[in-house]
Design a protein around this motif. Structure first.
Motif, PDB file in Angstrom:
ATOM      1  N   CYS A 159      -6.544  48.634  23.503  1.00 37.70           N
ATOM      2  CA  CYS A 159      -5.820  48.702  24.426  1.00 37.70           C
ATOM      3  C   CYS A 159      -4.780  49.105  24.043  1.00 37.70           C
ATOM      4  O   CYS A 159      -3.921  48.685  24.010  1.00 37.70           O
ATOM      5  CB  CYS A 159      -6.180  47.250  25.312  1.00 37.70           C
ATOM      6  N   ARG A 161      -1.122  50.629  27.954  1.00 31.62           N
ATOM      7  CA  ARG A 161      -1.036  52.175  28.596  1.00 31.62           C
ATOM      8  C   ARG A 161      -0.827  53.525  27.579  1.00 31.62           C
ATOM      9  O   ARG A 161      -0.997  53.228  26.953  1.00 31.62           O
ATOM     10  CB  ARG A 161      -0.015  51.828  28.904  1.00 31.62           C
ATOM     11  N   GLU A 199       1.007  40.004  27.064  1.00 29.45           N
ATOM     12  CA  GLU A 199       2.315  40.717  27.769  1.00 29.45           C
ATOM     13  C   GLU A 199       3.463  41.910  27.299  1.00 29.45           C
ATOM     14  O   GLU A 199       2.922  42.096  28.065  1.00 29.45           O
ATOM     15  CB  GLU A 199       3.922  39.308  27.979  1.00 29.45           C
ATOM     16  N   ARG A 202       0.450  44.875  28.092  1.00 31.77           N
ATOM     17  CA  ARG A 202       0.244  44.675  29.198  1.00 31.77           C
ATOM     18  C   ARG A 202       2.303  45.018  29.375  1.00 31.77           C
ATOM     19  O   ARG A 202       1.453  45.378  30.971  1.00 31.77           O
ATOM     20  CB  ARG A 202       0.009  43.128  29.943  1.00 31.77           C
ATOM     21  N   LEU A 203       2.687  45.340  29.261  1.00 35.33           N
ATOM     22  CA  LEU A 203       4.250  45.668  29.598  1.00 35.33           C
ATOM     23  C   LEU A 203       4.424  46.979  29.127  1.00 35.33           C
ATOM     24  O   LEU A 203       5.247  47.661  29.610  1.00 35.33           O
ATOM     25  CB  LEU A 203       5.248  44.683  29.169  1.00 35.33           C
ATOM     26  N   ASP A 218      -8.526  42.415  32.170  1.00 36.95           N
ATOM     27  CA  ASP A 218      -7.198  43.362  32.146  1.00 36.95           C
ATOM     28  C   ASP A 218      -6.583  44.831  32.313  1.00 36.95           C
ATOM     29  O   ASP A 218      -6.459  45.248  33.703  1.00 36.95           O
ATOM     30  CB  ASP A 218      -6.256  43.465  30.632  1.00 36.95           C
ATOM     31  N   ALA A 221      -8.218  45.249  36.458  1.00 38.32           N
ATOM     32  CA  ALA A 221      -7.098  44.883  37.189  1.00 38.32           C
ATOM     33  C   ALA A 221      -5.881  46.013  37.071  1.00 38.32           C
ATOM     34  O   ALA A 221      -5.056  46.105  37.142  1.00 38.32           O
ATOM     35  CB  ALA A 221      -6.881  43.371  36.878  1.00 38.32           C
ATOM     36  N   ARG A 223      -4.451  46.630  34.352  1.00 33.32           N
ATOM     37  CA  ARG A 223      -2.906  46.067  33.809  1.00 33.32           C
ATOM     38  C   ARG A 223      -2.513  46.834  32.235  1.00 33.32           C
ATOM     39  O   ARG A 223      -1.187  47.337  32.275  1.00 33.32           O
ATOM     40  CB  ARG A 223      -3.080  44.898  32.899  1.00 33.32           C
ATOM     41  N   TYR A 224      -4.022  47.805  31.575  1.00 29.93           N
ATOM     42  CA  TYR A 224      -3.819  48.566  30.611  1.00 29.93           C
ATOM     43  C   TYR A 224      -5.245  49.371  30.693  1.00 29.93           C
ATOM     44  O   TYR A 224      -5.725  49.105  31.189  1.00 29.93           O
ATOM     45  CB  TYR A 224      -3.252  48.268  29.290  1.00 29.93           C
TER      46      TYR A 224
END
Length: 266
Positions: A159, A161, A199, A202-203, A218, A221, A223-224
């Protein structure tokens, strides 16, 4: 036959790391500690303690560390006739500790628990050394003197971005990303905290392997994303524990299996 005062002295030396500290704990002189250790080593016919700072068990002494801990556990159980005063030392991988493992301890509230964390491929080492009485481990080779129960497989998804190239790893023992990618992963960030690791992904700090049930939430939602929707990585997990007829360990084993079932693949 093992002299139990010598065995207790040996355990104190290993636990405290020195003859002097063991003497203080046992309320005897350092000379008495030294004499007991030498007598134990003569009876066994092996050097059991590596005289260093701190003192550690030799390979021959590691089996005796396990035995001393087993004797102490059974003695505490017998004296208490319940779980009061019983301390259980367990090593568990960080992902299990962060997700499903604590409810198992809550289901058996009597003992005092001492938890250690390590990568699931290394946790059995603490069983072998006698540091832990039980372990959540990926090692299916039965440690001498232990029982083993298969818990299931923890499923991971890759996972991150879109566009990230760096990887996020828990520590330098973490090989999940290497196993998934088949080798080198390039730049890596090391984040040795289960919550901070998630985190960081996610960031957008990098990509990493995330437990499926966390990843699905996630991803939903936003987030990635799952970087390879057609692939996953399963890590089999086992519960190994001392084979000594301890009622507490047997009860804890049942609780661990029940707690793990909803989160692991059969």
């Amino acid at each position: 036959m093992v002299d139990f005062s010598q065995l207790a002295t040996f355990q104190a030396v290993i636990d405290t790391g020195s003859f002097e500290a063991a003497a203080r704990e046992l309320h005897v002189t350092p000379s008495a500690v030294s004499q007991r250790i030498k007598a134990l080593e003569r009876s066994v016919g092996q050097v059991l303690v590596r005289r260093a700072k701190p003192c550690v068990a030799t390979p021959a002494g590691e089996a005796l560390v396990r035995f001393a801990g087993q004797v102490a556990l059974l003695e505490r159980e017998a004296l208490a006739q319940a779980r009061d005063g019983t301390r259980i030392s367990i090593v568990v991988n960080a992902d299990s500790l962060h997700t499903w493992f604590l409810p198992a301890l809550a289901a058996v509230p009597g003992p005092a628990y001492e938890l250690h964390t390590d990568d699931e491929h290394y946790t059995a080492d603490l069983l072998r050394s006698g540091t832990a009485m039980a372990a959540v481990t990926a090692d299916n080779a039965v440690v001498q003197g232990c029982r083993i129960e298969r818990l299931g497989s923890m499923r991971y998804l890759a996972c991150g971005r879109p566009g990230v190239t760096a990887a996020v790893l828990y520590n330098r023992k973490d090989e999940l990303q290497h196993r998934f990618s088949g080798g080198e992963i390039g730049e890596a960030h090391y984040v040795p905290s289960a919550s901070a690791y998630l985190e960081a992904i996610r960031l957008g700090l990098g990509w990493g392997m995330v437990q499926e049930w966390i990843a699905r939430e996630d991803i939903a939602a936003g987030r990635y994303k799952q970087l390879h929707p057609d692939r996953h990585l399963d890590v089999p997990l086992y519960w190994q524990y001392w084979r000594i007829g301890s009622a507490v360990l047997e009860e804890l084993t049942a609780a661990v299996k029940a707690a793990a079932a909803p989160y692991l693949e059969p």
